[in-house]
Motif scaffolding. Sequence first.
Motif, PDB file in Angstrom:
ATOM      1  N   ALA A 321       0.841  -1.202   0.000  1.00 24.58           N
ATOM      2  CA  ALA A 321       0.000   0.000   0.000  1.00 24.58           C
ATOM      3  C   ALA A 321       0.876   1.253   0.000  1.00 24.58           C
ATOM      4  N   ASP A 322       1.965   1.221   0.760  1.00 25.19           N
ATOM      5  CA  ASP A 322       2.904   2.340   0.733  1.00 25.19           C
ATOM      6  C   ASP A 322       3.591   2.447  -0.624  1.00 25.19           C
ATOM      7  N   GLU A 324       2.265   1.885  -3.434  1.00 21.96           N
ATOM      8  CA  GLU A 324       1.344   2.539  -4.356  1.00 21.96           C
ATOM      9  C   GLU A 324       1.222   4.030  -4.073  1.00 21.96           C
ATOM     10  N   ALA A 325       1.289   4.409  -2.824  1.00 20.85           N
ATOM     11  CA  ALA A 325       1.096   5.810  -2.466  1.00 20.85           C
ATOM     12  C   ALA A 325       2.372   6.638  -2.569  1.00 20.85           C
ATOM     13  N   TRP A 326       3.540   6.006  -2.330  1.00 24.30           N
ATOM     14  CA  TRP A 326       4.743   6.803  -2.138  1.00 24.30           C
ATOM     15  C   TRP A 326       5.888   6.502  -3.083  1.00 24.30           C
ATOM     16  N   ARG A 346       3.028   0.980  11.742  1.00 22.57           N
ATOM     17  CA  ARG A 346       2.405   0.073  10.781  1.00 22.57           C
ATOM     18  C   ARG A 346       2.120  -1.285  11.417  1.00 22.57           C
ATOM     19  N   PRO A 360      -2.440   2.672   2.931  1.00 19.88           N
ATOM     20  CA  PRO A 360      -1.136   3.334   2.936  1.00 19.88           C
ATOM     21  C   PRO A 360      -0.964   4.175   4.190  1.00 19.88           C
ATOM     22  N   PRO A 368      -1.499  10.325   2.092  1.00 15.97           N
ATOM     23  CA  PRO A 368      -1.244   9.484   0.924  1.00 15.97           C
ATOM     24  C   PRO A 368      -2.274   9.737  -0.168  1.00 15.97           C
ATOM     25  N   LEU A 370      -3.863   7.755  -3.631  1.00 16.80           N
ATOM     26  CA  LEU A 370      -3.942   6.560  -4.451  1.00 16.80           C
ATOM     27  C   LEU A 370      -4.594   6.887  -5.788  1.00 16.80           C
TER      28      LEU A 370
END
Length: 592
Positions: A321-322, A324-326, A346, A360, A368, A370
Amino acid sequence: MTFTTRPTLRGTFGMVSSTHWLASQSAMGVLERGGNAFDAAVAAGFVLHVVEPHLNGPAGEVPAVLATAADPTPRVLCGQGPAPAGATVAHFRSLGLDLVPGAGPLAAVVPGAVDAWLLLLRDHGTRTLAEVLEPAIGYATAGHPLVGAAGQTVARVRSLFTEHWPTSARAWLRHGRPPAPGEMVTNPEYADTLRRLVDAGRAAGPDRETQIEAARRAWREGFVAEAIDAFSRLPFRDSSGRAHAGLVTGDDLAGWSATWEEPVTLNWRGHTVAKTGFWGQGPVLLQTLAVLDALDDPRALDPSTVDGVHAQAEALKLAFADREAWYGDTDVPGDVLLSAAYAGERAALVGDRACAELRPGSPQGASPRLPGHLRAGRSVPQDPSTGEPTVRADGVTRGDTCHVDVVDRWGNIISATPSGGWLQSSPTIPELGFPLGSRLQMCWLEEGLASTLRPGRRPRTTLSPTLVLRDGEPMLACGTPGGDQQDQWQLLFLLRHLAGGQELQQAIDAPAWHTTSLPASFYPREIEPGVLVVEDRLDPDVLAGLDARGHTVRLAEPWSLGRLCAVARDPRTGVLSAAANPRGAQGYACGR
């Protein structure tokens, strides 16, 4: 004694592990003739272009992590080409596209693999260009028994080739049919391309480095760039269902070259794990290890138990998820993402039940973002990856990858993951003998994201080689094909080997699994919330326990997930070792 499908090889001279036996033995041949690990890896890389054409090609890419005997500090070789100058969000939107196609000329980035291999040879090799290219030229000229999966890939896209990509049909349907398993297959056009690179080098003079630089110029500015420029301008059908011309030009090739970079590292339980930067997914592995450490529960480190699989799957979901966001070829808050404090935050999200949400984090309070494609919840079931590309007749591909690891008697060591430029990724350029790649599909066409398409930026690749050090000394190189699964399968291997004490082959042979509850990097960029894909060799009680915890367990064939390779060196004794994945009956290790 624990049974393994093959022995863990041990010796003191040199070790190679790759996804094809011909590449492994070609690399070993270079070592036997006095070359070092980097000479051997380059030879293997070019052989892989020939013998695994459905999994990589010359116009693809290759990241690597390595350390030399003279300097054990890990370094990253970036052979990931960027988006061409004409690849703008506005251009794709003008074509009515919401996603970059998964196949066809429009999805191509600047080819990176060949220039990267040649840079490695120039800076750290000892052999001449002609010497390291000899095996690949030989197999491309005289032929090699083609693996069955390559012919099956051609069969799946046969109608695409015959109806829309005639140059690929001429290259791969030479007898009016796909190649049969074990059929001798040649690629005379690629053999001629390699010979011309060698000739360009020899014409420049007797010096080894001068010859390599001349070959790089011939690739980036000479006959290769000219052929790519001309062919890229032709429209061909892609996975959007329409015909589009490509965007890669000769100027794009001339304006880019492979580079050396610092790795991203994590200190974990007495080891230093080195990965490529946040322009790729490699730090996902580091984030996951950090979260597992923050859980402070020994049960979370065993990939064969309910507690272990659950904790690892949930940690992986958080890391992806991170991603995808970062993650992207931009400013990334990497220090925060890999900090112990953030890992603790986390880890607090890992509960007793499986979570199907995409969660995220907010490093230092940042919000974040997405892609809207994911927020809209577009998702359809897909077959789990089994180490081979999923290819449909309309040109939609989920391409796979190759891998090679080498360690030599001096202590030089490298992990490299070549991919892209698959035979099914784009039409074959007839005079060169290979197609362009399709890595641009990993960029988003939505503004304001970490991996939004930008000219000159690298797509957020899934390619993820690994180097592990102990007390500052390199001890292990490993990696696997598998797209979004690469760091998942490597996680299981590293937990079994580094934390569980299993030998290399035992850790590779053990039952594998991965989650697809993450945004796919490949077109059409979908997600399967809560799904856990598991080899059905995993203990039935574990499967039942995972189901009880809310995971949607999908059984895969018993030997289907992962294509791991690994080589190692014991810093205390100098003993070398190697192992390779038995799945698919294709990868092999060799050494003495």
